[in-house]
Design an enzyme around this catalytic site. Structure first.
Site, PDB file in Angstrom:
ATOM      1  N   TRP A  26      -6.967  -5.262  -3.772  1.00  0.00           N
ATOM      2  CA  TRP A  26      -5.668  -4.637  -4.010  1.00  0.00           C
ATOM      3  C   TRP A  26      -5.690  -3.176  -3.572  1.00  0.00           C
ATOM      4  O   TRP A  26      -6.703  -2.491  -3.742  1.00  0.00           O
ATOM      5  CB  TRP A  26      -5.345  -4.689  -5.503  1.00  0.00           C
ATOM      6  CG  TRP A  26      -4.360  -3.668  -5.950  1.00  0.00           C
ATOM      7  CD1 TRP A  26      -4.627  -2.372  -6.342  1.00  0.00           C
ATOM      8  CD2 TRP A  26      -2.943  -3.806  -6.041  1.00  0.00           C
ATOM      9  NE1 TRP A  26      -3.463  -1.719  -6.672  1.00  0.00           N
ATOM     10  CE2 TRP A  26      -2.416  -2.578  -6.501  1.00  0.00           C
ATOM     11  CE3 TRP A  26      -2.062  -4.869  -5.779  1.00  0.00           C
ATOM     12  CZ2 TRP A  26      -1.056  -2.375  -6.709  1.00  0.00           C
ATOM     13  CZ3 TRP A  26      -0.710  -4.665  -5.978  1.00  0.00           C
ATOM     14  CH2 TRP A  26      -0.215  -3.428  -6.443  1.00  0.00           C
ATOM     15  N   ASP A  29      -1.713   3.754  -3.934  1.00  0.00           N
ATOM     16  CA  ASP A  29      -1.575   5.063  -3.279  1.00  0.00           C
ATOM     17  C   ASP A  29      -2.645   5.446  -2.243  1.00  0.00           C
ATOM     18  O   ASP A  29      -3.823   5.279  -2.507  1.00  0.00           O
ATOM     19  CB  ASP A  29      -1.648   6.183  -4.324  1.00  0.00           C
ATOM     20  CG  ASP A  29      -0.883   5.896  -5.591  1.00  0.00           C
ATOM     21  OD1 ASP A  29      -0.224   4.860  -5.677  1.00  0.00           O
ATOM     22  OD2 ASP A  29      -0.968   6.724  -6.507  1.00  0.00           O
ATOM     23  N   GLU A 198       4.789  11.668 -10.185  1.00  0.00           N
ATOM     24  CA  GLU A 198       3.426  11.353  -9.773  1.00  0.00           C
ATOM     25  C   GLU A 198       3.161  11.884  -8.368  1.00  0.00           C
ATOM     26  O   GLU A 198       4.077  12.252  -7.638  1.00  0.00           O
ATOM     27  CB  GLU A 198       3.214   9.824  -9.733  1.00  0.00           C
ATOM     28  CG  GLU A 198       3.541   9.120 -11.017  1.00  0.00           C
ATOM     29  CD  GLU A 198       3.299   7.613 -10.988  1.00  0.00           C
ATOM     30  OE1 GLU A 198       2.717   7.121 -11.942  1.00  0.00           O
ATOM     31  OE2 GLU A 198       3.689   6.946 -10.006  1.00  0.00           O
TER      32      GLU A 198
HETATM   33  C1  FRU Z   1       1.075   6.069  -8.561  1.00  0.00           C
HETATM   34  C2  FRU Z   1       0.003   5.997  -9.629  1.00  0.00           C
HETATM   35  C3  FRU Z   1      -0.654   7.343  -9.776  1.00  0.00           C
HETATM   36  C4  FRU Z   1      -1.996   6.981 -10.352  1.00  0.00           C
HETATM   37  C5  FRU Z   1      -2.293   5.686  -9.631  1.00  0.00           C
HETATM   38  C6  FRU Z   1      -3.090   4.708 -10.413  1.00  0.00           C
HETATM   39  O1  FRU Z   1       1.356   4.884  -7.920  1.00  0.00           O
HETATM   40  O2  FRU Z   1       0.570   5.551 -10.830  1.00  0.00           O
HETATM   41  O3  FRU Z   1       0.069   8.256 -10.557  1.00  0.00           O
HETATM   42  O4  FRU Z   1      -2.956   7.965 -10.138  1.00  0.00           O
HETATM   43  O5  FRU Z   1      -1.057   5.122  -9.278  1.00  0.00           O
HETATM   44  O6  FRU Z   1      -3.504   3.640  -9.603  1.00  0.00           O
END
Ligand code: FRU
Length: 452
Positions: A26, A29, A198
């Site tokens: 999977w 980000d 985020e």
């Molecule tokens: C964004 C997020 C980030 C976090 C990551 C965890 O998509 O929620 O804020 O660091 O994914 O996988």
């Protein structure tokens, strides 16, 4: 199923050709992206043990042309402080951190009992990382406290870092990448707040056609996007190394991309020629875990060069497909649609472009030159029942007359751009058979460039 060996062959019909995907597992980000010695390094939120979100680790892939990627496996693995959430990396040319000249220094969120920030460094150009013994370096009790993005600020000759905390961003400065001073906060009253803030980024960009520079702050938000779920908003303003001052009114929200599948967008550190190259995660938290793919899940967008442009007295983010894509075009174009290609539509007014196959699946795109909008309808694009949120019609404002529309099609994604970088729209599609036909109606002519 947990396993130590994986089928590494490219077996799935939706795996793209010129977009990045992990070989298996999977992905969400993009993380810690940097360029060094001719190599683009891409890390990402990665689960090596399954194709849904879990066990967050930094995966790693490298590329020499930003289009073809080599999967390098795991780079930063969970430890006693937690799993490894999103973050950034910088090339420490002058050894400010004391790990050595040219060391790659990464900062990520350790997701344990609390979200804290940790460092890891690499003395082999990002292949392997050593965790810093002083971790975690920034702690907090706030539940959402994450995704540090560091950059060298030449104006103040210091490092800066921006981090999302709840409904605002924290901005820090540092001389050595280890000790960080909180300088200011931005955003509690600005922009869209219908979701969690985020994955921030902050950069100085030239305003196209002028000698002016302004700063742009990127804030990814989920949910709250213009068509539901995840999206990328940005703010334009000024930054003095301590405080970001937004030039638009608090109630103004600007979106970088008007599709449903453009999230967690951040830029590469140390890119050549002062470029600011962004890559997005090409999915949406509404259905990312359910898309009809098994061996791996998620792909990244094509790279896009960012700048700023003025339109009717406002300054907007310009999003242009990186020049590497134009360089990848074959000499000759064709009229036959293929599964992995760029379609360039030359426009003299409004036009409707339909991609379709003999199963009756289609994607309909319309440029309306009168009201200056671009629309993509994927309600009949193919598989969609895996989520009620997938079928959608997305619409973008177009700033000025669009004369060239660029469509990047790659098995399961369509990215549409005004060639001048004044409109971007990114959407996934899952046709059960490839779209093999295209019709352009209205005032447009098209050419297809196959991309390999
Ligand atoms: C964004 C997020 C980030 C976090 C990551 C965890 O998509 O929620 O804020 O660091 O994914 O996988």
């Amino acid at each position: 199923k947990y396993a130590d060996s994986y089928d590494m062959t490219n077996t799935e019909q939706y795996r793209p050709v010129y977009h990045h995907t992990p070989a298996y597992g999977w992905m969400n980000d993009p993380n810690g992206m940097f360029y060094k010695d001719g190599v683009w390094n891409l890390y990402y939120q990665y689960n090596p043990y399954g194709s849904q979100w879990e066990n967050m680790t930094w995966g790693h892939s490298t590329s020499k042309d930003l289009l073809h990627w080599e999967f390098q496996g795991e780079a930063v693995e969970p430890d006693v402080w937690g799993t490894i959430f999103s973050g950034s990396a910088v090339v420490d040319h002058n050894n400010t951190a004391g790990f050595g000249n040219g060391t790659v220094v990464a900062m990520y969120t350790s997701a344990g009992e609390n979200q804290t920030q940790s460092l890891a460094y690499s003395t082999d150009n990002g292949k392997t990382f050593t965790k810093y013994e002083g971790n975690p370096i920034i702690t907090s009790n706030t539940p959402d406290f994450r995704d540090p993005h560091m950059f060298w600020n030449e104006d103040i000759k210091k490092w800066n870092m921006i981090l999302a905390e709840g409904q605002h961003m924290n901005i820090y400065s540092s001389d050595d990448l280890k000790a960080w001073k909180l300088e200011s906060q931005f955003g509690a009253e600005y922009g869209n707040h219908s979701g969690v803030w985020e994955c921030p980024d902050l950069m100085k960009l030239r305003v196209r056609g002028t000698d002016k520079y302004k700063w742009m702050l990127i804030c990814n938000i989920n949910p709250g996007g213009p068509f539901g779920g995840s999206a990328t908003q940005y703010f334009v303003g000024d930054f003095d190394g301590k405080k970001f001052t937004c030039e638009t009114a608090p109630e103004v929200t600007r979106w970088m991309d008007y599709g449903k599948d453009h999230y967690a967008t951040v830029t590469f550190d140390n890119a050549p020629n002062g470029r600011h190259v962004a890559i997005a995660w090409m999915s949406n938290w509404q259905y990312a875990n359910q898309v009809p793919i098994k061996q791996y899940r998620s792909c990244n967008s094509i790279p896009r060069d960012l700048d700023l442009y003025e339109y009717e007295g406002n300054t907007y983010c310009g999003v242009t497909p990186s020049p590497e894509l134009t360089a990848a075009r074959p000499k000759k174009s064709t009229k036959t649609l293929s599964e992995s290609c760029e379609v360039v539509v030359t426009l003299k007014g409004s036009a409707t472009i339909t991609l379709y196959n003999d199963k009756g699946e289609q994607v309909v795109m319309t440029y309306d030159d009168k009201i200056r909008t671009f629309t993509m309808d994927r309600t009949k694009s193919g598989l969609k029942d895996f989520s009620d949120d997938f079928a959608a019609v997305t619409t973008a404002p177009v700033h000025g007359k669009m004369t060239h529309l660029r469509l990047f099609i790659d098995k399961s994604s369509i990215e549409a751009f005004d060639a001048e970088g004044r409109m971007a729209m990114t959407n996934l599609v899952f046709p059960t058979k490839p779209y093999n036909k295209i019709i352009v109606k209205g005032k447009g002519k098209y050419a297809v460039y196959n991309l390999k």
